[in-house]
Design an enzyme around this catalytic site. Structure first.
Site, PDB file in Angstrom:
ATOM      1  CB  THR A   1       4.907   7.053  -1.977  1.00 14.71           C
ATOM      2  OG1 THR A   1       5.640   5.888  -2.369  1.00 14.71           O
ATOM      3  CG2 THR A   1       5.622   8.297  -2.461  1.00 14.71           C
ATOM      4  CE  LYS A   2       4.484   1.773  -2.848  1.00 15.30           C
ATOM      5  NZ  LYS A   2       5.484   2.712  -3.353  1.00 15.30           N
ATOM      6  CG  ASN A   3      -1.276   2.414   3.002  1.00 18.50           C
ATOM      7  OD1 ASN A   3      -1.039   2.987   1.940  1.00 18.50           O
ATOM      8  ND2 ASN A   3      -2.464   1.915   3.290  1.00 18.50           N
TER       9      ASN A   3
END
Ligand SMILES: Cc1ncc(COP(=O)(O)O)c(C=O)c1O
Length: 383
Positions: free
Chosen positions: A184-186
Site C-alpha cells: 500500500t506504500k509508494n
C-alpha cells in the site's frame, strides 16, 4: 458498460522488477544480505541522506529494532500519537515499556509538540513521531524536546519515503527511522521495510539485533573469525527475492512520487470549492514540509456523513476506506498503554477522515473517482 471499479490501492510493476527477480535467482543466493540488499541499502541512503540503512522484512520489524536500540524496558515510557498504526505502539509494548499517547495537531494530523512536552516524565525514554500521510511531523520542535530531556527521537516514516522537512529528507531527521515497503506504500515489495540509523554508535548493535543477536555481519567482513550469540535479536532481514523486486522500485522512486503528487494536486483542485464552502476539509501541511503523494484524504462533517460518502462510493465501485481506529480506544491500548490529556483531535479526525484511491497506475481513473465524489455532495445540495 460504465467505468470499471476503482480499488483503493493496486500494486504495479514500474520497471525492472521481473528482470531483477530472475537475476536474483540466477545469482544463486536467495537468503538475505546479497547483491540486491546491498543495492537497496545504498539507494535508501541516497534517498534519505541517512548514513546507514538496513533492510527489514517490514516497518513493524524496523520499529521493533528501534525499540531494542532505545534500550526500552519495563517502567520506561515512549510518547507517540494514538492516531497511528498498531506497530508503532506494539514495538514499545513488546519491550515491556508503556506507550504514552498524546494528541495530534488538527491541521497536519501529526503529533503535537506542545502535547509531547506536557507528557514528559522522569520515565520517558523516547518520542516516536509518525509522518502521517507522508507529511513530515514538526521535527525541530520534537528534537528540541528530545534534547532538553535526553530522549531518543524515532521517526515512524512508514509512509514518508521521499518527503522532506525544511529540505531535509525524512529518515535523516531522528536518531532512527523506520520505513515500510508494504504494497500500500509508494515504493513496494509486497511486505518490506528498512531502518535508517543516524547515530554511528548504534550501527554495530543494529546489525547484531537484525542478525538474530549474532555478530554475523562482522564475521562476513572478516572482523571476527567465527560468529556467535552476542545480544538479543531476531531474524529481521528479508531475502534476496524481496530485495530484487524492491530495488527495481527504488530505482524509480522519484518518478513514482512525482506521479502520485500529480494525483494529489488533482484531488486538491477538484475539492477546493467544497472546502471554500466549508462542506469538507482538505489536507493541510506545514510550510516547512513537502509530501510524497502517499495519501489523499478528506475530512467530512461527522461519522454519519463519512458513512454516507463511503456507501455512495462503494455503490459506484470505488474503494474509499477510513483509517486508524485510535489506539487509546483499542482493547490492547487500554491494557498496555496510557494517554496524556484528552485526545479530542484524534477522536474527531478518526471519525471523519476518509481516504481516496491513490496508486501508481491510477491515471485517468482519478476523474471517475472525482465525478462520483462530487456527485455525493451535489446530490445533497439537490435534496
Ligand atoms: C505509521 C505506520 N507505521 C507502521 C506501519 C507498519 O508497516 P508494515 O506493514 O511494513 O509493517 C504502517 C503500515 O501501514 C504505518 O502506517
Amino acid at each position: 458498460m460504465g467505468p470499471l471499479p476503482v480499488p483503493f490501492n493496486r500494486p504495479s510493476l514500474v520497471g525492472n522488477e521481473v528482470k531483477y527477480l530472475r537475476d536474483a535467482i540466477r545469482r544463486g543466493q536467495l537468503a538475505g544480505d546479497g547483491h540486491y540488499t546491498r543495492q537497496c541499502s545504498a539507494r535508501i541512503c541516497e534517498l534519505t541522506g541517512a548514513p546507514r540503512a538496513m533492510l527489514t522484512h517490514s516497518c513493524t520489524a524496523a520499529l521493533e529494532m528501534a525499540a531494542i536500540l532505545c534500550n526500552l524496558g519495563p517502567g520506561d515510557e515512549v510518547i507517540m500519537p494514538s492516531f497511528t498504526f498498531v506497530s508503532t505502539a506494539n514495538a514499545v509494548a513488546l519491550r515491556g515499556a508503556v506507550p504514552v499517547f498524546v494528541d495530534i495537531d488538527s491541521d497536519t494530523l501529526n503529533i503535537d509538540p506542545v502535547c509531547v512536552a506536557a507528557a514528559v516524565t522522569p520515565r520517558t525514554r523516547a518520542i516516536f513521531a509518525v509522518h502521517y500521510a507522508g507529511f513530515p511531523a514538526d521535527m525541530d520542535a520534537l528534537a528540541a524536546i528530545a534534547r532538553a530531556h535526553d530522549l531518543l527521537l524515532v521517526e515512524d516514516a512508514a509512509q514518508a519515503l521521499g518527503s522532506r522537512y525544511k529540505g531535509r529528507p525524512c529518515g535523516s531527521l531522528g536518531d532512527l527511522a523506520a520505513f515500510s515497503f508494504h504494497e500500500t506504500k509508494n515504493i513496494i515489495s509486497g511486505e518490506g521495510g528498512a531502518l535508517t540509523v543516524n547515530r554511528p554508535e548504534m550501527v554495530e548493535r543494529a546489525e547484531i539485533i537484525r542478525e538474530k543477536g549474532t555478530n554475523r555481519s562482522r564475521f562476513f567482513r572478516g572482523q571476527v573469525d567465527k560468529y556467535t550469540w552476542v545480544d538479543i535479536g531476531s531474524s529481521f532481514l528479508p531475502g534476496e527475492l524481496i530485495a530484487s523486486y524492491l530495488y527495481a522500485q527504488l530505482e524509480m522512486a522519484e518518478m513514482i512520487n512525482t506521479r502520485r503528487l500529480a494525483c494529489f494536486e488533482r484531488y486538491m483542485e477538484a475539492f477546493a470549492e467544497l472546502e471554500t464552502r466549508q462542506r469538507l476539509r482538505l489536507p493541510r501541511f506545514a510550510a516547512e514540509g513537502t509530501g510524497n503523494g502517499h495519501m489523499f484524504y478528506l475530512l467530512l462533517r461527522d461519522e454519519a456523513d463519512r458513512a454516507g460518502f463511503i456507501a455512495h462510493m462503494k455503490a459506484n465501485g470505488i474503494g474509499t476506506p477510513f483509517h486508524y481506529v485510535p489506539l487509546h480506544s483499542a482493547p490492547a491500548g487500554k491494557r498496555l498503554a496510557r494517554s496524556h490529556g484528552r485526545l479530542a483531535v484524534t477522536d474527531r479526525i478518526s471519525e471523519t477522515l476518509v481516504r481516496l484511491p491513490m496508486f501508481f497506475d491510477l491515471g485517468s481513473q482519478i476523474e471517475n473517482v472525482i465525478d462520483h465524489a462530487l456527485g455525493y455532495f451535489d446530490g445533497e445540495a439537490i435534496s
